[in-house]
Design a protein around this motif. Structure first.
Motif, PDB file in Angstrom:
ATOM      1  N   TYR A 118      -4.121   0.384  -2.587  1.00 13.74           N
ATOM      2  CA  TYR A 118      -3.761  -0.979  -2.192  1.00 13.74           C
ATOM      3  C   TYR A 118      -3.400  -1.788  -3.430  1.00 13.74           C
ATOM      4  N   ARG A 177       0.854  -1.188   0.000  1.00 16.70           N
ATOM      5  CA  ARG A 177       0.000   0.000   0.000  1.00 16.70           C
ATOM      6  C   ARG A 177       0.884   1.231   0.000  1.00 16.70           C
ATOM      7  N   GLY A 199      -7.556  -1.641  -4.875  1.00 23.67           N
ATOM      8  CA  GLY A 199      -8.551  -0.776  -4.247  1.00 23.67           C
ATOM      9  C   GLY A 199      -7.902   0.441  -3.633  1.00 23.67           C
ATOM     10  N   GLU A 200      -8.707   1.269  -3.007  1.00 25.53           N
ATOM     11  CA  GLU A 200      -8.225   2.462  -2.322  1.00 25.53           C
ATOM     12  C   GLU A 200      -9.240   2.888  -1.272  1.00 25.53           C
ATOM     13  N   ASP A 201      -8.761   3.684  -0.319  1.00 27.57           N
ATOM     14  CA  ASP A 201      -9.657   4.328   0.629  1.00 27.57           C
ATOM     15  C   ASP A 201      -9.261   5.793   0.692  1.00 27.57           C
ATOM     16  N   GLU A 202      -9.651   6.481   1.744  1.00 27.72           N
ATOM     17  CA  GLU A 202      -9.371   7.914   1.818  1.00 27.72           C
ATOM     18  C   GLU A 202      -7.881   8.214   1.928  1.00 27.72           C
ATOM     19  N   THR A 203      -7.092   7.226   2.323  1.00 28.52           N
ATOM     20  CA  THR A 203      -5.680   7.462   2.603  1.00 28.52           C
ATOM     21  C   THR A 203      -4.743   6.734   1.652  1.00 28.52           C
TER      22      THR A 203
END
Length: 473
Positions: A467, A439, A460-464
């Motif tokens: 991945y 990540r 994938g990804e999130d707010e930070t």
């Protein structure tokens, strides 16, 4: 299926009967400890078939207490299922030496690694010795107490009352002024001391203060677990000579007079790696040190009998060496360089200032011995100095490991990170049979390019973070 409920006073009170029946000597199994560190450790509880397990976050990953109650063996089977379904590692903490023996004799957990960190070992003292400080070995403590009496009169130590609220706040303000340079751990402890004073009575704890001229100058909070008095809070104004041994003995004597029956031990908890505190606590002659093990079940580190030497066109990857301490210190304390590693040692509550060359090196060795990580040094020659670190960590029961890499600033932009990432991915897959993920922060474009250049695919990804995963052959 096990379910863990977040910390609450209600959940803690329901866990206390299991804790008291377990009567482990480690301070981590106590109401005061769980309250003090419930936020920083994300404490939660599972109650299943009259059996209780406590979950905490230790080293950024979940760790479970040894089951307490009627069906510990069945609970262990359920935990194995739980960690697989939630893609976690099975890690136990705190494990006492007796529990470690039991764990290692269990075929389900035979492939495990475990280690303790001396900074978090509890100091256990004879309750009877503290009551009297009798004998030559306690002459120093008696001298300090006698000096306090000469200077300030007979110590006025009593249990606190609701009327002491303002006085305690004034005392803690004065204490803060005596300790202006506080670590992140000390800051959190001070905040939680105030919060604990709001709930200590319902939790069955004792809280006492010392007064001088109607002003509070010391505070202690403790609780009884089995035959042991655990002292969670000991704070005093050092402008009063001899105040700490005077308050320590006075608090123990006060508790003894209140309960009316003998105890065996006083547990004054750990020293957090503070050299001054360690010297002081050793001078009180502990009868035992309670080492608390972190155990990682099915750690890939079990397969690593010795560190290999991985060779690239212009890079060597080896295990850590004692000669790496200086460069590893520089790698960990460079704030800007670690910005996209997500680490600032100044905010790490596990770091007791002042940090030195042993601080981070010892922490890395502990993590490796406990099975939490496999750390590699990057070098330009096999016998050369460390220029960076590669790390496999965040191991899960589904045979996944996260790979990370960081370099000292002078070695950025030369392709060493890309080469290290590729070599370590190949090693993890072929030698440790791991599925490798990674990540990076959204803003860290060089890291993103380095990861994808080694064949990793974005998952994938999130707010930070973004991945990535390396496709299996």
């Amino acid at each position: 299926m096990l379910e863990f409920e977040p910390y609450s006073l209600d959940a803690l009170n329901r866990a206390l009967p299991y804790i008291h029946k377990n009567a482990a000597l480690a301070s981590d199994y106590s109401a005061g400890y769980l309250f003090m560190w419930q936020k920083s450790n994300a404490v939660s509880f599972c109650f299943w078939k009259n059996t209780c397990v406590i979950r905490q976050t230790i080293g950024e990953q979940a760790a479970f207490s040894w089951p307490m109650g009627e069906h510990p063996d069945e609970m262990l089977d359920e935990l194995l299922v739980y960690v697989k379904e939630h893609q976690l590692a099975l890690r136990f903490y705190p494990i006492t030496e007796d529990q470690l023996t039991t764990l290692r004799q269990d075929s389900r957990f035979s492939q495990s690694l475990g280690a303790y960190d001396r900074r978090w070992s509890d100091y256990l003292y004879s309750f009877e010795d503290v009551l009297t400080f009798r004998g030559r070995k306690y002459s120093g403590q008696r001298n300090h107490i006698n000096k306090f009496r000469r200077l300030y009169g007979e110590p006025q130590i009593r249990f606190i009352t609701p009327a002491d609220h303002a006085g305690i706040h004034t005392f803690l303000t004065s204490y803060s002024q005596e300790h202006p340079s506080r670590s992140a751990l000390e800051e959190l402890e001070l905040t939680q001391t105030l919060n604990l004073l709001e709930v200590y009575e319902p939790l069955g704890l004792f809280a006492a203060c010392m007064e001088y001229n109607h002003t509070i100058i010391a505070l202690s909070i403790g609780e009884l677990i089995g035959d042991t008095l655990i002292i969670h809070v000991e704070k005093a104004l050092t402008s009063f000579d001899g105040i700490y041994p005077t308050m320590y003995q006075g608090f123990v004597q006060l508790v003894a007079s209140q309960i009316g029956y003998p105890l065996r031990y006083v547990n004054r908890e750990d020293d957090a790696g503070d050299s001054g505190l360690r010297t002081s606590k050793m001078q009180y002659h502990p009868v035992e040190m309670i080492h608390k093990y972190l155990v990682h079940v099915h750690s890939p580190g079990v397969l690593l009998k010795e560190y290999p030497v991985l060779k690239g066109d212009s890079l060597f990857i080896t295990g850590f060496r004692d000669t790496d301490k200086q460069n590893y210190f520089a790698l960990n304390t460079d704030i800007e360089n670690n910005r996209f590693w997500g680490y600032d040692y100044r905010e790490d509550i596990g770091i007791t200032p002042p940090a030195d060359e042993d601080t981070f090196f010892d922490a890395a060795w502990h993590d490796m011995q406990a099975g939490d990580s496999i750390n590699f040094a990057l070098r330009l020659r096999e016998d050369g100095e460390m220029i960076g670190e590669g790390i496999l960590w965040n191991f899960k029961e589904n045979h996944t490991a996260e790979l990370g890499c960081r370099l000292l600033p002078g070695y950025h932009g030369r392709g060493y990170g890309k080469l290290a990432f590729g070599l370590l991915t190949q090693f993890a897959e072929t030698q440790l049979h791991l599925r490798v993920v990674a990540r990076c922060y959204h803003q860290n474009l060089p890291s993103s390019r380095m990861i994808t250049a080694n064949g990793f695919q974005k998952t994938g990804e999130d707010e930070t973070f973004f991945y990535f995963e390396h496709p299996t052959a």
